[in-house]
Design an enzyme around this catalytic site. Structure first.
Site, PDB file in Angstrom:
ATOM      1  N   LYS A  48       0.875  -1.189   0.000  1.00 54.08           N
ATOM      2  CA  LYS A  48       0.000   0.000   0.000  1.00 54.08           C
ATOM      3  C   LYS A  48       0.897   1.218   0.000  1.00 54.08           C
ATOM      4  O   LYS A  48       2.028   1.165   0.472  1.00 54.08           O
ATOM      5  CB  LYS A  48      -0.860   0.018   1.266  1.00 54.08           C
ATOM      6  CG  LYS A  48      -2.089   0.891   1.127  1.00 54.08           C
ATOM      7  CD  LYS A  48      -3.229   0.092   0.552  1.00 54.08           C
ATOM      8  CE  LYS A  48      -4.399   0.944   0.189  1.00 54.08           C
ATOM      9  NZ  LYS A  48      -5.567   0.116  -0.178  1.00 54.08           N
TER      10      LYS A  48
ATOM     11  N   ASP B 183      -7.086   4.112  -4.504  1.00 52.15           N
ATOM     12  CA  ASP B 183      -7.717   3.981  -3.183  1.00 52.15           C
ATOM     13  C   ASP B 183      -8.345   5.363  -2.933  1.00 52.15           C
ATOM     14  O   ASP B 183      -8.607   6.101  -3.909  1.00 52.15           O
ATOM     15  CB  ASP B 183      -6.675   3.606  -2.106  1.00 52.15           C
ATOM     16  CG  ASP B 183      -7.321   3.153  -0.798  1.00 52.15           C
ATOM     17  OD1 ASP B 183      -7.776   2.007  -0.726  1.00 52.15           O
ATOM     18  OD2 ASP B 183      -7.418   3.958   0.154  1.00 52.15           O
TER      19      ASP B 183
HETATM   20  P1  NDP Z   1     -12.984   7.485  -2.887  1.00 51.24           P
HETATM   21  O1  NDP Z   1     -11.946   8.512  -2.693  1.00 51.24           O
HETATM   22  O2  NDP Z   1     -13.528   7.213  -4.233  1.00 51.24           O
HETATM   23  O3  NDP Z   1     -14.231   7.789  -1.937  1.00 51.24           O
HETATM   24  C1  NDP Z   1     -14.079   7.911  -0.572  1.00 51.24           C
HETATM   25  C2  NDP Z   1     -15.418   8.266   0.041  1.00 51.24           C
HETATM   26  O4  NDP Z   1     -15.326   8.165   1.447  1.00 51.24           O
HETATM   27  C3  NDP Z   1     -15.827   9.703  -0.262  1.00 51.24           C
HETATM   28  O5  NDP Z   1     -17.223   9.812  -0.269  1.00 51.24           O
HETATM   29  C4  NDP Z   1     -15.206  10.443   0.939  1.00 51.24           C
HETATM   30  O6  NDP Z   1     -15.855  11.678   1.252  1.00 51.24           O
HETATM   31  C5  NDP Z   1     -15.432   9.448   2.044  1.00 51.24           C
HETATM   32  N1  NDP Z   1     -14.387   9.603   3.056  1.00 51.24           N
HETATM   33  C6  NDP Z   1     -13.063   9.456   2.871  1.00 51.24           C
HETATM   34  N2  NDP Z   1     -12.406   9.727   4.002  1.00 51.24           N
HETATM   35  C7  NDP Z   1     -13.335  10.031   4.901  1.00 51.24           C
HETATM   36  C8  NDP Z   1     -13.260  10.405   6.249  1.00 51.24           C
HETATM   37  N3  NDP Z   1     -12.106  10.504   6.895  1.00 51.24           N
HETATM   38  N4  NDP Z   1     -14.431  10.655   6.898  1.00 51.24           N
HETATM   39  C9  NDP Z   1     -15.611  10.566   6.244  1.00 51.24           C
HETATM   40  N5  NDP Z   1     -15.735  10.230   4.939  1.00 51.24           N
HETATM   41  C10 NDP Z   1     -14.603   9.956   4.288  1.00 51.24           C
HETATM   42  O7  NDP Z   1     -12.370   6.155  -2.248  1.00 51.24           O
HETATM   43  P2  NDP Z   1     -12.805   4.637  -2.492  1.00 51.24           P
HETATM   44  O8  NDP Z   1     -14.266   4.544  -2.680  1.00 51.24           O
HETATM   45  O9  NDP Z   1     -11.888   4.068  -3.488  1.00 51.24           O
HETATM   46  O10 NDP Z   1     -12.409   3.985  -1.086  1.00 51.24           O
HETATM   47  C11 NDP Z   1     -13.323   3.915  -0.009  1.00 51.24           C
HETATM   48  C12 NDP Z   1     -12.867   2.827   0.975  1.00 51.24           C
HETATM   49  O11 NDP Z   1     -12.830   1.572   0.287  1.00 51.24           O
HETATM   50  C13 NDP Z   1     -11.469   3.005   1.554  1.00 51.24           C
HETATM   51  O12 NDP Z   1     -11.457   2.472   2.857  1.00 51.24           O
HETATM   52  C14 NDP Z   1     -10.591   2.137   0.656  1.00 51.24           C
HETATM   53  O13 NDP Z   1      -9.419   1.745   1.311  1.00 51.24           O
HETATM   54  C15 NDP Z   1     -11.539   0.981   0.425  1.00 51.24           C
HETATM   55  N6  NDP Z   1     -11.284   0.159  -0.763  1.00 51.24           N
HETATM   56  C16 NDP Z   1     -11.179   0.706  -2.008  1.00 51.24           C
HETATM   57  C17 NDP Z   1     -11.004  -0.101  -3.099  1.00 51.24           C
HETATM   58  C18 NDP Z   1     -10.952   0.437  -4.482  1.00 51.24           C
HETATM   59  O14 NDP Z   1     -10.857  -0.375  -5.418  1.00 51.24           O
HETATM   60  N7  NDP Z   1     -11.049   1.736  -4.709  1.00 51.24           N
HETATM   61  C19 NDP Z   1     -10.851  -1.563  -2.956  1.00 51.24           C
HETATM   62  C20 NDP Z   1     -11.047  -2.041  -1.619  1.00 51.24           C
HETATM   63  C21 NDP Z   1     -11.243  -1.192  -0.578  1.00 51.24           C
HETATM   64  P3  NDP Z   1     -15.129  13.070   0.871  1.00 51.24           P
HETATM   65  O15 NDP Z   1     -15.185  13.125  -0.618  1.00 51.24           O
HETATM   66  O16 NDP Z   1     -15.937  14.082   1.566  1.00 51.24           O
HETATM   67  O17 NDP Z   1     -13.733  12.950   1.405  1.00 51.24           O
HETATM   68  O1  2IT Z   2      -7.857  -1.727  -0.710  1.00 51.96           O
HETATM   69  C1  2IT Z   2      -7.811  -2.219  -1.851  1.00 51.96           C
HETATM   70  O2  2IT Z   2      -7.922  -3.435  -2.039  1.00 51.96           O
HETATM   71  C2  2IT Z   2      -7.620  -1.314  -2.986  1.00 51.96           C
HETATM   72  N1  2IT Z   2      -7.557  -0.114  -2.785  1.00 51.96           N
HETATM   73  C3  2IT Z   2      -7.451  -1.866  -4.361  1.00 51.96           C
HETATM   74  C4  2IT Z   2      -6.052  -2.331  -4.577  1.00 51.96           C
HETATM   75  C5  2IT Z   2      -5.720  -2.766  -5.981  1.00 51.96           C
HETATM   76  O3  2IT Z   2      -4.536  -3.055  -6.181  1.00 51.96           O
HETATM   77  O4  2IT Z   2      -6.580  -2.831  -6.864  1.00 51.96           O
END
Ligand code: NDP
Ligand code: 2IT
Length: 450
Positions: free
Chosen positions: A127, A167
C-alpha cells in the site's frame, strides 16, 4: 490464547507503539486466528511465522515537491509499504488524503496481504500514498503532484515487482497521470505496472465497478447461507466514492432499496431510493459535495455531520455498508444499528468497523462481512487487469464480471469453511483471517527464512 501469540502481540505493540491503526489491524488478526495458531504452534514458532507476518518486508518514504497554481513550492510526503511478496508482486492501492501517515498505510498494507491471499490469485500485498489533499486542487495541480510522486516511486515498482492502483483520492484521473510519467521515465510500455487504468490504454472493463459489485456478490452469498436475500431489503451506504457508488448500483440491480449515502460533510436520506445518476453526476463529473443532491431531490433530507458520529448509521436499515474509511462505524453506531433492526453489515471500506463494533454486532446476531473478504473484488479485478496486460488482450465486461462473481463466491466459501473447521459458526471475520493466514504461513515456511 497461548504464550507464543501473546509474546508476538506484546513485541508488535512495543515496536509500533505510535501506530494505533496498525496495532488495531494486527490485534484483530492475531486474536481471531488463535485456534489456527494453537493447532500449528510448534511449526509457526520454529519458523517465526507470526514475527515475520507482523513486520513489512520494506518501507519506502520520500519527499514529493511540486508547484501549485500560485507558483508556490509545496512539499508532501510519499510512501510505499512493500509488505509481502510471498505469493506475488506487491499489490495494493495508493491513498491521497491529508490523514495519511505510516500507521494508516501499514494497517492497509497488512490487511492487503490477507485480502490478496483470499482472492486465490498470485498477488502479494502493499500500500502507498501521500498526505497530499486532492480536494479543491485544479487538474493541473493534480497532474504536477502525480508526476512528482511517480518521479520517485518509479524506481521501486514494476509489473513483476510492485503494482499500485487506486484507493481514497486516487481514481482513473490520477492513475492516468501516474502511468504517463512512469512510461516517460522508463521509455517502455509496461501496462501491468499500475491497475485501474482507463480502458483506452490498457485498463480492464469492470475494474471501476469491481469493489462495489464484489461486495454485493459476497453479501448475496452470506445472506443466501442464512436463507435470505438482498431483494426487497433497505440498504444504507457510507461514502459516495468509487466503492460506495458501485455497491449502490449493484444493490439496486439486485432489488434492494438504497436510502442513504454520505461524504465527509454529511449524509443524504432519500426514502424514495437514491437516484444514483444524480450522485454520479455530483461525484464523478462535478467532483462536488453530496449535499448538492438536494438541488434535484427537494424531498430528500441532508444530515450534516457534526462531531465524530456518522449520521448515516442513525438511519433505520436492514443492511449497512460502510464504504468510506477506517473506524467509521464504532460501538455507538453498532448499538444504534442493532436497535434499529440491522441484519447484516458489509465492509466495503478497509477496517471500517472498530473491533468493539464488530464484536457487538456479532454478539447481537448481525452477520458481518469482513473487509478483507468482502471488498477483495477490487484487487481481484486488478489482477485480472494485469493478466490481460500480460496477454495483450481484452476481456468483455461480462467476462470480467463473471470471473469476479466466481472469485467472490469462492472467497465466501473459504471464509465459511475456515470458520466451520474451527467451530466458529458464522464468524466470517475469523474465517477470513484464518483462511488467508494459513495460506500465507504455508508459503512462508515453504520459502525458508527470507
Ligand atoms: P474514494 O476517494 O472514491 O471515496 C471515498 C469516500 O469516502 C468519499 O465519499 C469520501 O468523502 C469518504 N471519506 C473518505 N475519508 C473520509 C473520512 N475521513 N471521513 C468521512 N468520509 C470519508 O475512495 P474509495 O471509494 O476508493 O475507497 C473507499 C474505501 O474503500 C477506503 O477504505 C478504501 O481503502 C476501500 N477500498 C477501495 C477499493 C478500491 O478499489 N477503490 C478496494 C477495496 C477497498 P469526501 O469526498 O468528503 O472525502
Ligand atoms: O484496498 C484495496 O484493495 C484497494 N484499494 C485496491 C487495490 C488494488 O490493487 O486494486
Amino acid at each position: 490464547m497461548k504464550e507464543y501469540l501473546n509474546n508476538v502481540l506484546e513485541l508488535t505493540t512495543k515496536r509500533n507503539s505510535t501506530e494505533p491503526e496498525f496495532l488495531q489491524a494486527v490485534h484483530e488478526v492475531l486474536t481471531t486466528i488463535s485456534p489456527l495458531v494453537d493447532a500449528n504452534e510448534e511449526r509457526y514458532k520454529k519458523w517465526a511465522v507470526l514475527e515475520r507476518m507482523t513486520e513489512p518486508e520494506r518501507i519506502v518514504m520520500f519527499r514529493v515537491p511540486w508547484i501549485n497554481d500560485k507558483g508556490e513550492v509545496v512539499v508532501n510526503r510519499g510512501y510505499r509499504i512493500q509488505y509481502s511478496s510471498l505469493i506475488g508482486p506487491y499489490k495494493g492501492g495508493l491513498r491521497f488524503h491529508p490523514s495519511v501517515n505510516l500507521s494508516i498505510l501499514k494497517f492497509l498494507a497488512f490487511e492487503q496481504i490477507f485480502k490478496n491471499a483470499l482472492t486465490g490469485l498470485p498477488i502479494g500485498g502493499g500500500k502507498g500514498g501521500s498526505d497530499f489533499d486532492p480536494k479543491g486542487k485544479s487538474d493541473d495541480e493534480i497532474m504536477k503532484f502525480c508526476q512528482s510522486f511517480m518521479t520517485e516511486l518509479y524506481r521501486h515498482i514494476g509489473q513483476d515487482v510492485d503494482v499500485p492502483a487506486g484507493d481514497i483520492g486516487v481514481g482513473g484521473r490520477e492513475i492516468g497521470y501516474l502511468f504517463g510519467q512512469y512510461k516517460r521515465i522508463r521509455n517502455a510500455y509496461e501496462g501491468g505496472v499500475l491497475t485501474g487504468k482507463d480502458i483506452v490504454y490498457g485498463g480492464s472493463l469492470a475494474r471501476k465497478e469491481a469493489t462495489g459489485y464484489g461486495l454485493m456478490f459476497f453479501m448475496r452469498e452470506m445472506l443466501g447461507a442464512h436463507n435470505t436475500c438482498i431483494m426487497g431489503k433497505t440498504v444504507t451506504i457510507s461514502g459516495s466514492g468509487n466503492v460506495a457508488t458501485y455497491a449502490c448500483e449493484k444493490a439496486q440491480a439486485m432489488g434492494a432499496k438504497v436510502v442513504a449515502m454520505s461524504d465527509s460533510n454529511g449524509a443524504i436520506y432519500d426514502e424514495n431510493g437514491i437516484d444514483l445518476d444524480c450522485v454520479k453526476e455530483i461525484k464523478e463529473v462535478k467532483r462536488g459535495r453530496i449535499k448538492e443532491y438536494l438541488e434535484c431531490h427537494k424531498d430528500a433530507k441532508y444530515i450534516e455531520k457534526t462531531g465524530s458520529e456518522n449520521p448515516v448509521w442513525t438511519i433505520k436499515t436492514d443492511i449497512a455498508l460502510p464504504c468510506a474509511t477506517q473506524n467509521e462505524l464504532i460501538l455507538e453506531d453498532a448499538q444504534t444499528l442493532v436497535k434499529n433492526g440491522v441484519i447484516a453489515v458489509g465492509e466495503g471500506a478497509n477496517m471500517p468497523c472498530s473491533e468493539e463494533a464488530t464484536k457487538y454486532l456479532q454478539e447481537n446476531g448481525v452477520l458481518v462481512a469482513p473487509a478483507k473478504a468482502a471488498n477483495a473484488g477490487g484487487v481481484a479485478t486488478s489482477a485480472i487487469e494485469m493478466s490481460q496486460n500480460s496477454m495483450r488482450y481484452y476481456h468483455t465486461f461480462d467476462e470480467v464480471e463473471q470471473k469476479l462473481d466466481c472469485i467472490m463466491t469462492n472467497i465466501f466459501k473459504s471464509c465459511q469453511e475456515a470458520s466451520d473447521e474451527f467451530g466458529l459458526k458464522d464468524d466470517y471475520v475469523a474465517g477470513a483471517n484464518i483462511a488467508a493466514f494459513k495460506k500465507l504461513a504455508d508459503a512462508m515456511i515453504a520459502q525458508g527464512v527470507v
